[in-house]
Design a protein around this motif. Structure first.
Motif, mmCIF file in Angstrom:
data_model
loop_
_atom_site.group_PDB
_atom_site.id
_atom_site.type_symbol
_atom_site.label_atom_id
_atom_site.label_comp_id
_atom_site.label_asym_id
_atom_site.label_seq_id
_atom_site.Cartn_x
_atom_site.Cartn_y
_atom_site.Cartn_z
ATOM 1 N N ASP A 145 18.858 -54.000 -28.404
ATOM 2 C CA ASP A 145 20.226 -53.793 -28.851
ATOM 3 C C ASP A 145 20.219 -53.234 -30.273
ATOM 4 O OD1 ASP A 145 22.932 -53.822 -29.239
ATOM 5 O OD2 ASP A 145 23.080 -55.987 -29.542
ATOM 6 N N ARG A 146 20.737 -52.024 -30.422
ATOM 7 C CA ARG A 146 20.793 -51.397 -31.746
ATOM 8 C C ARG A 146 22.173 -50.819 -32.029
ATOM 9 N NH1 ARG A 146 15.043 -48.049 -31.459
ATOM 10 N NH2 ARG A 146 13.690 -49.862 -31.363
ATOM 11 N N ASP A 147 23.214 -51.357 -31.385
ATOM 12 C CA ASP A 147 24.547 -50.822 -31.633
ATOM 13 C C ASP A 147 25.064 -51.296 -32.990
ATOM 14 O OD1 ASP A 147 25.517 -53.411 -31.313
ATOM 15 O OD2 ASP A 147 26.074 -53.108 -29.226
ATOM 16 N N ASP A 148 26.280 -50.897 -33.334
ATOM 17 C CA ASP A 148 26.824 -51.179 -34.666
ATOM 18 C C ASP A 148 26.992 -52.671 -34.938
ATOM 19 O OD1 ASP A 148 26.930 -48.470 -35.128
ATOM 20 O OD2 ASP A 148 29.047 -48.263 -34.574
ATOM 21 N N ASP A 149 27.159 -53.452 -33.882
ATOM 22 C CA ASP A 149 27.375 -54.887 -34.045
ATOM 23 C C ASP A 149 26.115 -55.710 -33.816
ATOM 24 O OD1 ASP A 149 30.120 -54.444 -34.490
ATOM 25 O OD2 ASP A 149 30.523 -54.427 -32.336
ATOM 26 N N ALA A 150 24.979 -55.051 -33.728
ATOM 27 C CA ALA A 150 23.745 -55.745 -33.369
ATOM 28 C C ALA A 150 23.401 -56.868 -34.337
ATOM 29 C CB ALA A 150 22.585 -54.750 -33.285
ATOM 30 N N ALA A 151 23.559 -56.630 -35.641
ATOM 31 C CA ALA A 151 23.207 -57.650 -36.630
ATOM 32 C C ALA A 151 24.119 -58.871 -36.512
ATOM 33 C CB ALA A 151 23.287 -57.065 -38.036
ATOM 34 N N GLN A 152 25.404 -58.622 -36.344
ATOM 35 C CA GLN A 152 26.342 -59.730 -36.192
ATOM 36 C C GLN A 152 26.093 -60.488 -34.897
ATOM 37 O OE1 GLN A 152 30.487 -58.653 -36.471
ATOM 38 N NE2 GLN A 152 31.176 -60.589 -35.592
ATOM 39 N N ASP A 153 25.846 -59.737 -33.827
ATOM 40 C CA ASP A 153 25.543 -60.369 -32.541
ATOM 41 C C ASP A 153 24.297 -61.242 -32.636
ATOM 42 O OD1 ASP A 153 27.711 -59.163 -31.370
ATOM 43 O OD2 ASP A 153 26.547 -57.539 -30.454
ATOM 44 N N ALA A 154 23.283 -60.734 -33.337
ATOM 45 C CA ALA A 154 22.033 -61.482 -33.485
ATOM 46 C C ALA A 154 22.269 -62.785 -34.243
ATOM 47 C CB ALA A 154 20.993 -60.630 -34.201
#
Length: 238
Positions: A139-148
């Motif tokens: 997952d490398r979409d724009d929300d990936a960091a928040q999702d992680a």
């Protein structure tokens, strides 16, 4: 949220698999690197007929379970192994799995999400007929960091794990697991496992399990059943 219940799963952008993943898994002919959304849909060894690809939830579950040759536990194990090979690390933690078909060609697959030791979510697509890895990406979409970050918080609260959660769901509703996911409860934000089971009564049941205690919080028959809901709260919110 990264892990969502079966009925709300949405496609995410597909990225090229890492060179390590291709080298370690692609050599078997099972995995392929895919470009963003323009790549081909996974080709499974099991395909649903055209008239079974867009049924309502329960009817679709029945058709998919009938065609499926790989259990959710086998699919999860394959996905964990594939992620471990790609990262050259320990397997990580499975956070969701769903038996579904690729709309473009009807291929029946297990879509499994694994939170790896790299603190990223990895989606692994497993052939529901042969158990081979068809595709995997990070997952490398724009929300990936928040999702992680949200997934890490859920995993920190989780004391049950997908194995125990699905076992508990099957004790409550004997049948076949068609999806599971680690998510937060909309009412109070507590971490829960949402497990969908096609019961031996041929109805789809949603079972919610407290990820901390492993206790069944709620179970009901899916809304598209003619019999209506059979809601039952088997636990409190303490």
């Amino acid at each position: 949220m990264k892990a969502t219940a079966k009925r709300t799963l949405t496609p995410r952008a597909v990225v090229l698999a890492t060179a390590a993943a291709v080298a370690l898994i692609g050599g078997t002919g099972a995995a392929t690197a895919f470009a963003n959304d323009g790549g081909p849909a996974p080709q499974s060894s099991v395909q649903l007929p055209h008239n079974e690809r867009h049924l309502d939830d329960t009817a679709k579950d029945r058709a998919q379970v009938k065609a499926d040759k790989i259990s959710q536990s086998q699919a999860t194990a394959k996905a964990l192994q594939a992620t471990a090979k790609a990262l050259q690390a320990t397997p990580g933690t499975a956070t969701s799995a769903e038996l579904d078909n690729a709309d473009r060609n009807g291929s029946l697959v297990w879509e499994v999400e694994v939170f790896g030791e790299d603190h990223k979510s990895h989606e692994v697509i497993i052939d529901a007929g042969s158990g081979k890895v068809l595709k995997q990406h990070t997952d490398r979409d724009d929300d990936a960091a928040q999702d992680a970050a949200e997934t890490q918080a859920l995993l920190k609260a989780d004391k049950t794990g997908h194995d125990n959660a699905t076992d508990t769901a099957l004790k409550a509703v004997p049948g076949t697991v068609v999806s599971y996911s680690l998510d937060d409860n909309d009412r109070n934000g507590r971490a829960v496992w949402e497990v969908d089971v096609l019961g031996k009564d041929h109805k789809s049941h949603d079972v919610t399990i407290d990820a901390g205690s492993g206790k069944v919080l709620n179970q009901h028959v899916d809304h598209d059943d003619d019999q209506g809901d059979n809601d039952g709260d088997d636990g409190d919110d303490d």
